[in-house]
Enzyme design. Structure first.
Site, PDB file in Angstrom:
ATOM      1  CG  HIS A  17      -6.622  -3.535   2.955  1.00 31.52           C
ATOM      2  ND1 HIS A  17      -6.763  -2.294   2.373  1.00 31.52           N
ATOM      3  CD2 HIS A  17      -5.325  -3.611   3.334  1.00 31.52           C
ATOM      4  CE1 HIS A  17      -5.612  -1.657   2.397  1.00 31.52           C
ATOM      5  NE2 HIS A  17      -4.718  -2.439   2.969  1.00 31.52           N
ATOM      6  CE  LYS A  41       2.235   3.016   2.859  1.00 28.00           C
ATOM      7  NZ  LYS A  41       1.373   1.847   3.120  1.00 28.00           N
ATOM      8  NE  ARG A  90       0.710  -5.747  -0.984  1.00 26.64           N
ATOM      9  CZ  ARG A  90       0.679  -4.440  -0.784  1.00 26.64           C
ATOM     10  NH1 ARG A  90      -0.263  -3.712  -1.309  1.00 26.64           N
ATOM     11  NH2 ARG A  90       1.624  -3.861  -0.081  1.00 26.64           N
ATOM     12  CB  SER A 127      -4.119   1.947   0.080  1.00 33.46           C
ATOM     13  OG  SER A 127      -4.855   0.978   0.760  1.00 33.46           O
TER      14      SER A 127
END
Ligand code: PNS
Length: 162
Positions: A17, A41, A90, A127
């Site tokens: 990040h 999440k 990513r 994360s």
């Protein structure tokens, strides 16, 4: 003035990040790093804790501020007078997930999303994986600032003792 929003859950902020935030900040005059809630999440850290970690990690960067938002990202962008959203990509899975959100946000409000390719050394870091590895006793220090790594270590310990 170019003002952009860099949204995410940041639960917790990783070096991946921070790579994206730092590079995005170099392209705009003001960057608002916006801590939101991803409804799919389950968070380890409260929104305020996530803001604290980001504030400490981004303290050296001029033009970068940290904010909490709830509700629609596009409404937050409007409140902030931000002309664009900036995010990192990513891999192909990110592309599939992100493109639909970018298209929806553009349809809702006209706000465009710009993407930065994540630096290869962080392309496998998320994360979610950091939480999983830390929760199972693995070493996540290579992927976090020392201060965030310490918070993650303490939270993993608390979670294993409850
Ligand atoms: O780091 P994440 O989990 O990928 O961040 C996702 C986040 C919080 C940026 C995203 O879920 C979001 O924008 N939530 C706000 C609600 C919203 O606007 N939903 C519609 C998206 S098209």
């Amino acid at each position: 003035m170019t003002r952009a929003v860099c949204p995410g859950s940041y639960d917790p902020v990783t070096l991946g990040h921070l790579d994206v935030i730092g590079r995005a900040a170099a392209q705009v005059e003001e960057l608002v790093v916006a801590v939101g809630t991803n409804v799919s999440k389950r968070a380890w850290f409260t929104p305020d804790e996530r803001v604290d970690m980001l504030t400490e990690a981004c303290a050296e960067w001029r033009g970068v501020s940290i904010a909490l938002f709830s509700g629609l990202l596009v409404d937050f962008c409007q409140e902030q007078h931000a002309s664009m959203v900036v995010k990192g990509l990513r891999n192909g899975a990110d592309v599939d997930y992100e493109i639909a959100m970018a298209q929806m946000n553009r349809r809702l409000s006209g706000v465009d999303t710009l993407y930065l390719a994540t630096a290869p050394e962080w392309s496998f870091v998320s994360s979610s994986l950091v939480r999983e590895v830390a929760g199972l006793g693995g070493d996540v220090t290579p992927f976090l600032t020392p201060a965030v790594a310490e918070r993650v270590r303490q939270r993993a310990q608390q979670r294993s003792s409850t």
